[in-house]
Design an enzyme around this catalytic site. Structure first.
Site, PDB file in Angstrom:
ATOM      1  CG  HIS A 118       1.484  -4.444   9.210  1.00  0.00           C
ATOM      2  ND1 HIS A 118       1.296  -5.779   8.917  1.00  0.00           N
ATOM      3  CD2 HIS A 118       1.359  -3.775   8.036  1.00  0.00           C
ATOM      4  CE1 HIS A 118       1.078  -5.898   7.618  1.00  0.00           C
ATOM      5  NE2 HIS A 118       1.104  -4.704   7.073  1.00  0.00           N
ATOM      6  NE  ARG A 177      -3.465  -8.207   4.458  1.00  0.00           N
ATOM      7  CZ  ARG A 177      -2.648  -7.165   4.325  1.00  0.00           C
ATOM      8  NH1 ARG A 177      -2.988  -6.171   3.509  1.00  0.00           N
ATOM      9  NH2 ARG A 177      -1.519  -7.102   4.990  1.00  0.00           N
ATOM     10  CD  GLN A 198       0.932  -9.701   5.537  1.00  0.00           C
ATOM     11  OE1 GLN A 198      -0.258  -9.442   5.481  1.00  0.00           O
ATOM     12  NE2 GLN A 198       1.691  -9.853   4.465  1.00  0.00           N
ATOM     13  CB  SER A 243       2.020  -4.965   3.695  1.00  0.00           C
ATOM     14  OG  SER A 243       0.816  -4.947   4.432  1.00  0.00           O
ATOM     15  CG  LEU A 244      -1.101  -4.892  -0.726  1.00  0.00           C
ATOM     16  CD1 LEU A 244      -1.378  -5.444  -2.106  1.00  0.00           C
ATOM     17  CD2 LEU A 244      -1.796  -3.570  -0.555  1.00  0.00           C
ATOM     18  CD  GLN A 299      -3.343   0.334   1.843  1.00  0.00           C
ATOM     19  OE1 GLN A 299      -3.446  -0.840   2.161  1.00  0.00           O
ATOM     20  NE2 GLN A 299      -4.208   1.238   2.210  1.00  0.00           N
TER      21      GLN A 299
END
Length: 312
Positions: free
Chosen positions: A203, A119, A252, A94-95, A9
């Site tokens: 996170h 998500r 995660q 991340s994603l 992101q």
């Protein structure tokens, strides 16, 4: 030895994927499948905005994945360069870990899009708007950032969210704690803290409700075996077992993105070239982590053509 890496992101921008879609039917197929999976004309939003809507977590996550996977598909189907043949491993920020797994065959494109839509919604819903925040600490290594986060918490959540590179760490938690951390940054030998324009504190432990929703979703749609190993964000270690990948994707949501450690681990395993698909965000980070590494960003058809020629 090569790793294909996938941005997270913040890499979204209006116009992403447009040139690929105009030039390649294979890219258009990817964007169309994602649109159909989400029952939304996401590709039109990617093409024309508005930026405020594209930046919403629930839109940005599947859009970034679609752009990265479209890039991978064009590379393979137009230029004959398959991930499993051209690289020894994949990783995503991340994603981007979902993008990496999709490109490596562990998730179908439809499943990856639906999981990332959920998500994004789950992460947004986990904490009321305004309660949480994130900040980038510039000129901070992990030790300084950890000490600052602990000092600023004062009974609230303030945790390291992203260990991006030796000069940039991101913290996440309660908005008041993040504000305190920004004020205290210079006292901890950190150049400055900048609040990030995000709508939730990703996170960190405040994301617990989102992790539970993803646990349930991934139980219904687990990853399959990948064609190529993944270096996972949470452990910064190589993983090939789908059940382990599934558990790590849940961890995660609340866990630290150990990007710096992941790049170091890949480099120690012999990876010297890092190829970013669909963005120009991770390459500079890699360059600050492993100065002698070669970094390549594949965004345009020209980028892909040049890369294919070099790898012929």
């Amino acid at each position: 030895m090569t790793a294909f890496i996938f941005p997270g992101q913040g890499s979204q921008k209006v116009g992403m994927g447009v040139e690929l879609a105009e030039a390649s039917a294979h890219a258009r197929e990817v964007f169309q499948e994602v649109d159909e999976a989400l029952k939304q004309n996401l590709s039109a939003l990617m093409k024309g905005g508005p930026e405020s809507e594209l930046t919403l977590t629930s839109n940005a996550q599947p859009a970034i994945m679609a752009n990265s996977v479209a890039t991978a598909h064009v590379l393979e189907k137009e230029f004959g360069v398959a991930l499993a043949d051209a690289a020894q491993c994949v990783a995503g920020h991340s994603l981007g870990e979902y993008s990496a797994l999709c490109a490596a065959g562990a998730f179908s494109l439809t499943d990856a899009a639906k999981l990332l839509r959920l998500r994004g919604i789950a992460m947004q819903d986990a904490v009321p708007i305004g309660v949480g925040a994130m900040a980038a600490l510039l000129g901070a290594d992990i030790d300084k950032a950890t000490a600052l986060a602990e000092a600023a918490a004062q009974g609230q959540v303030c945790e390291v969210a992203n260990d991006n590179d030796p000069t940039q760490v991101v913290i996440s938690g309660h908005a008041e704690a993040i504000d305190r951390a920004i004020e205290m940054a210079k006292d901890h030998g950190i150049k400055r803290g900048i609040k990030l324009p995000v709508s939730a504190p990703f996170h960190c432990s405040l994301m617990g409700p989102a992790a539970l929703r993803m646990k349930n979703a991934l139980a219904d749609t687990p990853p399959q075996a990948s064609t190529i190993p993944l270096y996972a964000n949470v452990t910064a270690a190589r993983v090939t077992d789908p059940a382990e990948e599934q558990a790590l994707l849940v961890d995660q949501v609340t866990g630290r993105v150990r990007w710096r450690e992941s790049v170091l681990a890949m480099n120690e395993a012999g990876i010297e070239r890092f190829v970013e698909l669909g963005g120009k965000v991770l390459g500079p980070m890699v360059g600050r982590i492993v100065k002698e590494a070669t970094t390549v960003s594949l965004v345009t058809m020209e980028d892909l053509e040049n890369f294919a020629k070099e790898n012929a």
